[in-house]
Design an enzyme around this catalytic site. Structure first.
Site, PDB file in Angstrom:
ATOM      1  N   SER A  63     -41.389  -4.373  42.038  1.00 31.30           N
ATOM      2  CA  SER A  63     -40.092  -4.952  42.392  1.00 31.30           C
ATOM      3  C   SER A  63     -39.520  -5.718  41.216  1.00 31.30           C
ATOM      4  O   SER A  63     -39.043  -5.109  40.274  1.00 31.30           O
ATOM      5  CB  SER A  63     -40.115  -5.805  43.656  1.00 31.30           C
ATOM      6  OG  SER A  63     -38.781  -5.989  44.101  1.00 31.30           O
ATOM      7  N   HIS A  68     -34.254 -18.315  35.680  1.00 32.36           N
ATOM      8  CA  HIS A  68     -33.025 -18.912  35.175  1.00 32.36           C
ATOM      9  C   HIS A  68     -33.366 -20.339  34.768  1.00 32.36           C
ATOM     10  O   HIS A  68     -33.969 -21.080  35.558  1.00 32.36           O
ATOM     11  CB  HIS A  68     -31.941 -18.914  36.259  1.00 32.36           C
ATOM     12  CG  HIS A  68     -31.802 -17.595  36.936  1.00 32.36           C
ATOM     13  ND1 HIS A  68     -31.137 -16.531  36.367  1.00 32.36           N
ATOM     14  CD2 HIS A  68     -32.287 -17.142  38.120  1.00 32.36           C
ATOM     15  CE1 HIS A  68     -31.200 -15.486  37.192  1.00 32.36           C
ATOM     16  NE2 HIS A  68     -31.900 -15.835  38.253  1.00 32.36           N
ATOM     17  N   CYS A  83     -44.020  -5.886  45.957  1.00 32.84           N
ATOM     18  CA  CYS A  83     -44.417  -5.074  47.104  1.00 32.84           C
ATOM     19  C   CYS A  83     -45.615  -4.229  46.668  1.00 32.84           C
ATOM     20  O   CYS A  83     -45.825  -4.013  45.484  1.00 32.84           O
ATOM     21  CB  CYS A  83     -43.259  -4.200  47.588  1.00 32.84           C
ATOM     22  SG  CYS A  83     -42.556  -3.138  46.340  1.00 32.84           S
TER      23      CYS A  83
END
Length: 133
Positions: A63, A68, A83
């Protein structure tokens, strides 16, 4: 619920601003986190903002990881969704250590399908949205 993955949503504080404003340090931290989390890197994008801050995303076979940074506040936000195989908590531990965050809050969300969706054949996309809320 039929779990298909684990999603970690993380806020971390009191990290040195020079580390949070260094795109190469962020890139290396992500690569180390991916390796430690037993994930597979597909692609990575790292962007340096002006006057400060870095956003980086790693697309994984499992995934993604996104980070940030707000160096002026000693803060970063991270999002890890794995996943299948992989260890997102281990990947996050490596990120926290690499960026030297002194405090961290992590929320873990199981992602997947409610049993009602799996047990009921759906006729339309709208019905699927209505079932999940």
């Amino acid at each position: 619920m039929k779990k298909v993955g684990t999603h970690l949503v993380v806020d971390a504080w009191q990290a040195p601003s020079d580390l949070l404003n260094d795109p190469e340090r962020i890139r290396r931290a992500l690569i180390d986190a991916i390796e430690s989390g037993h994930a597979t890197l597909i692609d990575m994008c790292v962007h340096q903002f002006s006057p400060h801050g870095v956003t980086a995303t790693a697309t994984l076979a499992e995934s993604h990881i996104a980070i940030h940074t707000w160096p002026e506040h000693g803060y970063f936000a991270a999002d890890l969704f794995f996943c299948g195989q992989g260890e997102p908590k281990e990947a996050m531990r490596v990120l926290k250590e690499a960026l030297q965050a002194q405090k961290m809050e992590m929320r873990e969300i199981d992602r997947g399908f409610p049993n009602s969706v799996l047990e009921t054949p759906l006729k339309t996309e709208r019905e699927a949205v209505e079932l999940v809320g």
